[in-house]
Design an enzyme around this catalytic site. Structure first.
Site, short mmCIF file in Angstrom:
data_model
loop_
_atom_site.label_atom_id
_atom_site.label_comp_id
_atom_site.label_asym_id
_atom_site.label_seq_id
_atom_site.Cartn_x
_atom_site.Cartn_y
_atom_site.Cartn_z
N HIS A 194 -5.28 -0.20 5.85
CA HIS A 194 -4.88 0.55 7.06
C HIS A 194 -5.88 0.53 8.22
O HIS A 194 -6.48 1.54 8.55
CB HIS A 194 -4.52 2.00 6.70
CG HIS A 194 -5.42 2.67 5.68
ND1 HIS A 194 -6.79 2.71 5.77
CD2 HIS A 194 -5.10 3.33 4.54
CE1 HIS A 194 -7.28 3.37 4.74
NE2 HIS A 194 -6.28 3.75 3.98
N ASP A 229 1.54 2.76 3.70
CA ASP A 229 0.69 3.85 3.19
C ASP A 229 1.56 5.09 2.94
O ASP A 229 1.15 6.22 3.22
CB ASP A 229 -0.46 4.18 4.15
CG ASP A 229 -1.60 4.95 3.46
OD1 ASP A 229 -1.50 5.19 2.24
OD2 ASP A 229 -2.57 5.32 4.15
N ASN A 288 -4.76 9.76 7.16
CA ASN A 288 -6.08 9.18 7.12
C ASN A 288 -5.96 7.68 6.85
O ASN A 288 -5.43 7.31 5.82
CB ASN A 288 -6.91 9.84 6.01
CG ASN A 288 -8.36 9.46 6.07
OD1 ASN A 288 -8.82 8.91 7.07
ND2 ASN A 288 -9.08 9.72 5.00
N ASN A 327 -4.83 6.65 -6.91
CA ASN A 327 -5.32 8.04 -6.80
C ASN A 327 -4.31 9.04 -7.35
O ASN A 327 -3.84 9.95 -6.68
CB ASN A 327 -5.74 8.39 -5.36
CG ASN A 327 -4.62 8.30 -4.35
OD1 ASN A 327 -3.61 7.63 -4.58
ND2 ASN A 327 -4.77 8.97 -3.22
N HIS A 363 1.73 5.24 -2.21
CA HIS A 363 1.33 6.26 -3.17
C HIS A 363 2.58 6.80 -3.85
O HIS A 363 3.45 7.35 -3.18
CB HIS A 363 0.59 7.40 -2.46
CG HIS A 363 -0.68 6.93 -1.80
ND1 HIS A 363 -1.89 6.98 -2.42
CD2 HIS A 363 -0.92 6.37 -0.59
CE1 HIS A 363 -2.84 6.48 -1.62
NE2 HIS A 363 -2.27 6.10 -0.50
N LEU A 364 2.66 6.62 -5.19
CA LEU A 364 3.85 7.08 -5.92
C LEU A 364 3.61 8.38 -6.68
O LEU A 364 4.55 8.97 -7.19
CB LEU A 364 4.35 5.98 -6.87
CG LEU A 364 4.79 4.68 -6.19
CD1 LEU A 364 5.26 3.67 -7.23
CD2 LEU A 364 5.86 4.92 -5.14
N HIS A 370 0.85 -1.21 0.00
CA HIS A 370 0.00 0.00 0.00
C HIS A 370 0.88 1.25 0.00
O HIS A 370 1.35 1.68 1.05
CB HIS A 370 -0.93 -0.01 1.22
CG HIS A 370 -1.91 1.12 1.22
ND1 HIS A 370 -3.19 0.98 1.71
CD2 HIS A 370 -1.83 2.41 0.80
CE1 HIS A 370 -3.84 2.14 1.59
NE2 HIS A 370 -3.02 3.02 1.05
O1 DOR Z 1 -3.22 9.66 4.68
C1 DOR Z 1 -3.61 9.36 3.59
N1 DOR Z 1 -2.96 9.77 2.47
N2 DOR Z 1 -4.68 8.61 3.49
C2 DOR Z 1 -5.28 8.37 2.33
O2 DOR Z 1 -6.27 7.70 2.33
C3 DOR Z 1 -4.74 8.93 1.08
C4 DOR Z 1 -3.31 9.23 1.19
C5 DOR Z 1 -2.83 10.14 0.11
O3 DOR Z 1 -3.06 9.85 -1.07
O4 DOR Z 1 -2.19 11.14 0.42
ZN ZN Z 2 -6.50 5.00 2.35
ZN ZN Z 3 -3.35 5.03 0.95
#
Ligand code: DOR
Ligand code: ZN
Ligand code: ZN
Length: 424
Positions: free
Chosen positions: A231, A304, A277, A93, A61-62, A59
């Protein structure tokens, strides 16, 4: 290549001294250190260091395409390699959202160009992650997506989620869920609790997560899909997942280092490096997550990793985006807090970051065995170092762990036998 005199985890979790021989990207022999070594090749002396299967992070985010000022696939993959990860799975996302075969292909192409860690793309459940229209699951699977998720937001409609699960089940693909009921969290930046009270903030309640977990477990039972919970951060979610597993529902779950280490009581002030989050919750929730991880209710650890720019995070607790970076601190944080203190076995920590994610997502990696890909991480268990965000390979420096003194730093990472990060 021969990695000599490495400490590796044996069957019973005891450390054994071994020589690991790698040929054509695969572990070809694991020899007792006492055995004669007549192999030719590059020698890496690993005396006194721990060698484990490369860490897996399902999990992350790049940010590419669309948010390259926060991170690119290349900088994210380098940060992952520095943190000891060899396989990572990236969330959709992005901008555009990874909701078409074309963007899945773009992520794969960028990852191949970077030539660092293995990058597995998730695709969105709904177009543009708006919750209104399903994406083309068959085409996304064909393009190489490994599962479906609208991470960043929860799928608000139960009917939409049920339709998604039915389709995914038919394709033998998992549905991965960011669990959050929007009607319960409007305008909130932190969890309900002492910090929110002290600062006069409306807090995020535990039910905003657990309502979706409960709903989706029932939908997973009805559709037969493999349902994976993102998470997990509340006592109630852990309880629901534990009960669902007991009656044979196909549910798996993940937890992040920060939800195992920090509670809302630890937030020092209105500093957005503590905003993510799901948010940091109560001490009781932290304890429930730890218990869940130990008894296997929570199958895997993920970071995350959510990089944001300094400018964005400077907007303050209320306005800054949610998220913290994770790759370069995950293993040392957990090693220092739980293994070095004698609370957890080293083998448990390693398993939850290697063999367990490989099992849950059916990946051909995550084990130190003859015939397995030489995805490997070498760790120095002794040197203590402070977390210094300025030295991160990630573009993101948004972490609440700056200044923490930690042990268990990865020093060298190999993917298919190729060094992708080295400090030795
Ligand atoms: O803390 C978070 N950051 N929770 C998420 O669900 C999205 C993520 C983000 O893309 O920054
Ligand atoms: Zn999330
Ligand atoms: Zn996430």
């Amino acid at each position: 290549m021969i990695i000599k005199n490495a400490s590796v985890l044996g069957q019973e979790g005891v450390l054994e001294r071994k020589h690991i021989v790698v040929l054509d990207g695969v572990i070809s022999k694991i020899l007792d250190a006492a055995e004669a070594l007549d192999e030719a090749g590059e020698i890496i002396e690993a005396e006194g260091k721990l060698l484990i299967p490369g860490l897996i992070d399902m999990h992350v985010h790049l940010r590419e395409p669309g948010f390259e000022h926060k991170e690119t696939i290349e900088t994210g993959a380098r940060s992952a390699a520095k943190g000891g990860f060899t396989t990572i799975a990236c969330m959709p996302n992005t901008r555009p959202v990874t909701d078409s075969a074309e963007i899945v292909q773009l992520v794969k192409d960028k990852a191949r160009e970077a030539g660092l860690v293995k990058v597995l793309p998730y695709a969105a459940i709904t177009k543009n992650e708006l919750g209104l229209e399903l994406t083309d699951f068959a085409a996304l699977k064909e393009a190489g997506a490994i599962g479906f998720t609208d991470d960043g937001v929860g799928v608000q409609s139960a009917q939409m989620m049920k339709d998604a699960m039915k389709l995914a089940a038919g394709l033998d693909m998992p549905v991965i869920a960011h669990c959050e009921d929007n009607s319960l969290v409007e305008g909130c930046a932190v969890a309900e609790g002492t910090f929110a009270d002290k600062h006069g903030l409306k807090g995020i309640p535990n039910e905003s997560e657990a309502i979706h977990v409960g709903r989706d477990i029932l939908l997973s039972e009805a559709t037969g899909v493999h349902y994976h919970v993102c998470h997990v951060s509340t006592e109630q979610s852990v309880r629901l997942i534990r009960q669902a597993k007991q009656i044979g529902i196909k549910v798996t779950a993940e937890v992040c280092p920060h939800h195992l280490l920090l509670s809302e009581e630890d937030i020092p002030g209105m500093d957005a490096n503590w905003k993510m989050n799901p948010p940091l919750r109560s001490r009781r929730d932290v304890e429930a997550c730890i218990e869940g991880l130990l008894d296997g209710t929570l199958d895997i650890i993920v970071t995350d990793h959510a990089p944001h720019s300094a400018e964005e995070k400077a907007k303050g607790m209320q306005l800054a985006p949610f998220g913290i970076v994770g790759f370069e601190t995950a293993f040392p944080l957990l090693y220092t807090a739980f293994v070095a203190t004698g609370k957890w076995d080293l083998s448990l920590l390693v398993q939850r970051m290697t063999a367990d994610p490989a099992r849950v997502f059916r990946l051909n990696t995550g084990s130190l065995a003859v015939g397995a890909p030489a995805d490997l991480t070498l760790i120095d268990l002794n040197e203590e170092k402070e977390v210094d965000p300025a030295t991160f390979a990630s573009k993101g420096r948004n972490t609440p762990f700056g200044g923490w003194k930690l042990k268990g730093w990865p020093v060298k990472t190999w993917v298919d036998g190729r060094a992708v990060w080295s400090e030795v």
